[in-house]
Design an enzyme around this catalytic site. Structure first.
Site, short mmCIF file in Angstrom:
data_model
loop_
_atom_site.label_atom_id
_atom_site.label_comp_id
_atom_site.label_asym_id
_atom_site.label_seq_id
_atom_site.Cartn_x
_atom_site.Cartn_y
_atom_site.Cartn_z
N ARG A 151 4.20 -2.15 -8.55
CA ARG A 151 4.68 -0.89 -8.96
C ARG A 151 4.29 0.30 -8.26
NH1 ARG A 151 3.68 3.99 -10.71
NH2 ARG A 151 2.52 2.82 -11.98
N CYS A 161 -1.30 3.94 2.44
CA CYS A 161 -1.14 3.18 3.75
C CYS A 161 -2.80 3.08 4.49
CB CYS A 161 -0.27 3.56 4.64
SG CYS A 161 -0.20 3.63 6.57
#
Ligand code: MG
Length: 301
Positions: A15, A240
């Site tokens: 999640r 990222c």
């Protein structure tokens, strides 16, 4: 040192992790990820979120994912629920545990969910009421407990008051989130020591991000304060590595390595986690952010 003998790991990769990954993960890969996590010995997995598809496109398939994962007995699967509409979806999907959220910073709340802290509590109240009526366990996340990207320092008094309010409203557990990973061990201990005076320590969890490389040190510091529930994300999913200001969740692999090194039981097979981390990183086309994950990969086959 008086560490807990056992800790509970709450896996938030499917999640919180995926939500913050830019590449869309196919539904079947999400299900595979959760099913692989389920055989690692983890007992708590935050599977998805019942937010609007417009708000979080990555988790638009939340209901399908939740209904189609294997649910072995002994594992608690939860879902994030932002409002009553999400709660209805959660009930339909058969969710037995939910998470609600707010932040200890007014500005962060405004930017993130477009309302004040008080308004966010008003949004949470009816969700909690429905959950209570259905005997659903409620975790409440508080973001920015050790600092805010807009306001800077956040006072521990503010976090304590908010924690207490959420418990009084019916939360079963508070997860204290260092959302931007700026906290240090000393600050972590000062915060926990204060919150502990209002909320029993066994109802507290710590949610660290590794932005400044302090997550493991902060978790160690929290162990010293008696915290025995820690959130983590497989392979450090949730930031990222190529994006500036990436704020990855602390990696499950790193936390497991710390715990096992201290002789603290997690019940989790670290090698199964490492293999699963490799699978999801391949699907995302990016390297594992966990040093432990990388180091143990060769030994895990
Ligand atoms: Mg997080």
């Amino acid at each position: 040192m008086n560490f807990p003998k056992q800790v509970t790991m709450v896996e938030v990769g499917p999640r919180d992790g995926l939500q913050n990954e830019t590449i869309f993960v196919p539904t079947e890969v999400k299900i595979k990820l959760i099913d692989q996590l389920s055989v690692s010995g983890l007992t708590r997995i935050e599977a998805t979120s019942f937010v609007s598809a417009r708000a979080i496109p990555q988790l638009a398939d939340g209901e399908f994912v939740f209904q189609n994962i294997k649910k072995p007995s002994g594992i608690r699967f939860s879902a994030l629920v932002p409002n009553e509409l999400g709660m209805e979806k959660a009930l339909k999907a058969g969710v037995k545990e939910i998470a609600v959220f707010t932040a200890a910073s007014e500005t962060f709340n405004q930017r993130n969910i477009h309302c004040s802290i008080a308004e966010s509590i008003e949004r949470i109240k009816p969700v909690m009421e429905i959950a209570k009526n259905h005997d659903i366990f409620i975790r409440a996340y508080i973001s920015c407990v050790l600092g805010c990207p807009y306001e800077g320092t956040i006072s521990p008094q503010k976090v304590t008051a908010l924690s207490e309010e959420l418990i009084l409203l019916g939360a079963d557990e508070i997860s204290l989130g260092d959302t931007i990973g700026v906290g240090t061990p000393k600050q972590t201990q000062q915060l926990i020591e204060m919150v502990k005076q209002s909320v029993p320590v066994n109802q507290l969890a710590l949610h660290c991000h590794d932005t400044y490389g302090q997550a493991i040190a902060n978790i160690y510091a929290a162990l010293e304060c008696g915290i025995s529930c820690f959130d983590s994300s497989i392979a450090g999913l949730g930031g990222c590595p190529y994006a500036q200001g990436a704020t990855g969740n602390v990696a499950t692999e790193d936390v497991l390595y710390l715990m096992h090194g201290l002789g603290i039981d997690t019940g989790v097979d670290i090698y199964q986690i490492v293999r699963t981390g490799e699978m999801i990183c391949k699907a995302l086309g990016r390297p594992n952010q966990s040093k432990v994950g990388k180091a143990l990969l060769g030994m895990s086959k």
